[in-house]
Design an enzyme around this catalytic site. Structure first.
Site, PDB file in Angstrom:
ATOM      1  CB  VAL A   1       6.742  -1.151   4.525  1.00 11.58           C
ATOM      2  CG1 VAL A   1       7.674  -0.373   3.594  1.00 11.58           C
ATOM      3  CG2 VAL A   1       7.403  -1.319   5.892  1.00 11.58           C
ATOM      4  CB  CYS A   2       3.298  -2.148   0.649  1.00 18.51           C
ATOM      5  SG  CYS A   2       4.656  -3.318   0.426  1.00 18.51           S
ATOM      6  CB  ALA A   3      -0.244   0.688   3.651  1.00 17.16           C
TER       7      ALA A   3
ATOM      8  CG  LEU B   1       0.769   1.381  -2.910  1.00 11.53           C
ATOM      9  CD1 LEU B   1      -0.072   0.181  -2.500  1.00 11.53           C
ATOM     10  CD2 LEU B   1       0.689   1.593  -4.418  1.00 11.53           C
TER      11      LEU B   1
END
Length: 242
Positions: free
Chosen positions: A69-71, A74
Site C-alpha cells: 500500500v505504501c509503495a 509514495l
C-alpha cells in the site's frame, strides 16, 4: 541519532533524548506548531524547518519499506509532485526502516509508478520511531513493542502551513491507501480560505462557489463578493470567478 526539538531552534543545548513516555508525548492537533527535527533522509540529514522554508508541507508516514500500500502511495505522490509544486507545497515521506532499504525501495517505486523516472522528494529514515513519537503517530502500547516489527499506527499525514502550523491531520489504517487528490483538494481549500476569508462546503473543488462565513454581514458580503446566493441566513454562497 536524531536531533529533536518541539519549538526551539536546533542547537546543542536544545538536544534531548526522547523517552517513549505517553505523558511526555507532544499532542499534535490542528493549530499546533509542527515540531522541528533533524533526521537522516534519502537526500542527507534534513532539518525540517529549513527544508520547508516559506512553503507549505505535507509530511506523511509509513511503518516499513517494501509494503504494498505504501509503495503505491509514495509513487502517486511523486507522480503528482508538479501539482504540489504549483501550490507551493513540499512533500516529505517517512518510513521506520533504514536508509539502505529506502534506496532499494525507491528503485521499486520508480519501476512501479514512475516509469523509471527519478523519485523526486525526500524520505526520512525513522528507525528509532523518534519523529513518529514527536508527531504523536504511535501509542504507548506500540512503543512497548517497538523492536518487534512494523508499527502499524505510523500511517499519519500532516498538512503544515508556512507559519509551521498544523492545518490537517489524517491517520489511516494500514489496509487503506491514501487519496492524494483529497490532499490536493484540502490544500486548495485551505489556501483559498486563507486568501479570501471563506470556507468550503462538501466535496468542494477549486473553482466551485465558496461559503461566506456567518461572521460577515450581508452588506459586507455584498461589498466583498458582489451578488451572492442566500440559501439560509447562515448558508450563503459566493463565486470566486471574476
Amino acid at each position: 541519532m536524531y536531533l529533536l526539538c518541539a519549538r526551539k531552534p536546533i542547537t546543542r543545548s536544545s538536544v534531548r533524548f526522547l523517552t517513549f513516555d505517553a505523558a511526555k508525548q507532544p499532542r499534535i492537533r490542528i493549530g499546533s506548531t509542527a515540531p522541528n527535527f533533524v533526521a537522516p533522509s534519502t537526500v542527507g540529514d534534513l532539518d525540517f524547518y529549513k527544508y520547508l522554508g516559506n512553503s507549505w508541507g505535507v509530511l506523511f508516514s509509513h511503518p516499513a519499506d517494501f509494503t504494498p500500500v505504501c509503495a503505491t502511495e509514495l509513487g502517486e505522490f511523486a507522480s503528482l509532485k508538479s501539482e504540489f509544486d504549483t501550490r507551493n507545497v513540499k512533500l516529505i515521506g517517512l518510513s521506520a526502516d533504514d536508509l539502505t532499504k529506502h534506496v532499494n525501495w525507491v528503485k521499486d517505486i520508480q519501476d512501479i509508478s514512475l516509469g523509471g523516472k527519478k523519485f523526486n522528494f525526500p524520505i526520512l529514515s525513522d528507525t528509532k520511531k523518534e519523529v513518529a513519537f514527536l508527531y504523536d503517530m504511535v501509542t504507548e502500547e506500540a512503543f512497548r513493542n517497538i523492536n518487534k516489527g512494523p508499527i502499524a499506527t505510523i500511517r499519519s499525514l500532516f498538512i503544515i502551513d508556512p507559519t509551521k502550523k498544523v492545518r490537517l491531520v489524517m491517520t489511516y489504517p494500514p489496509s487503506v491507501g491514501r487519496n492524494t487528490h483529497e490532499v490536493l483538494r484540502v490544500i486548495d481549500s485551505l489556501q483559498t480560505g486563507d486568501k479570501l476569508g471563506v470556507v468550503t462546503g462538501v466535496n468542494w473543488k477549486k473553482g466551485d462557489d465558496v461559503i461566506i462565513p456567518p461572521s460577515l454581514s450581508d452588506e459586507a458580503a455584498k461589498e466583498k463578493f458582489g451578488n451572492f446566493k442566500k440559501v439560509k441566513p447562515y448558508l450563503r454562497y459566493a463565486s470566486t470567478k471574476k
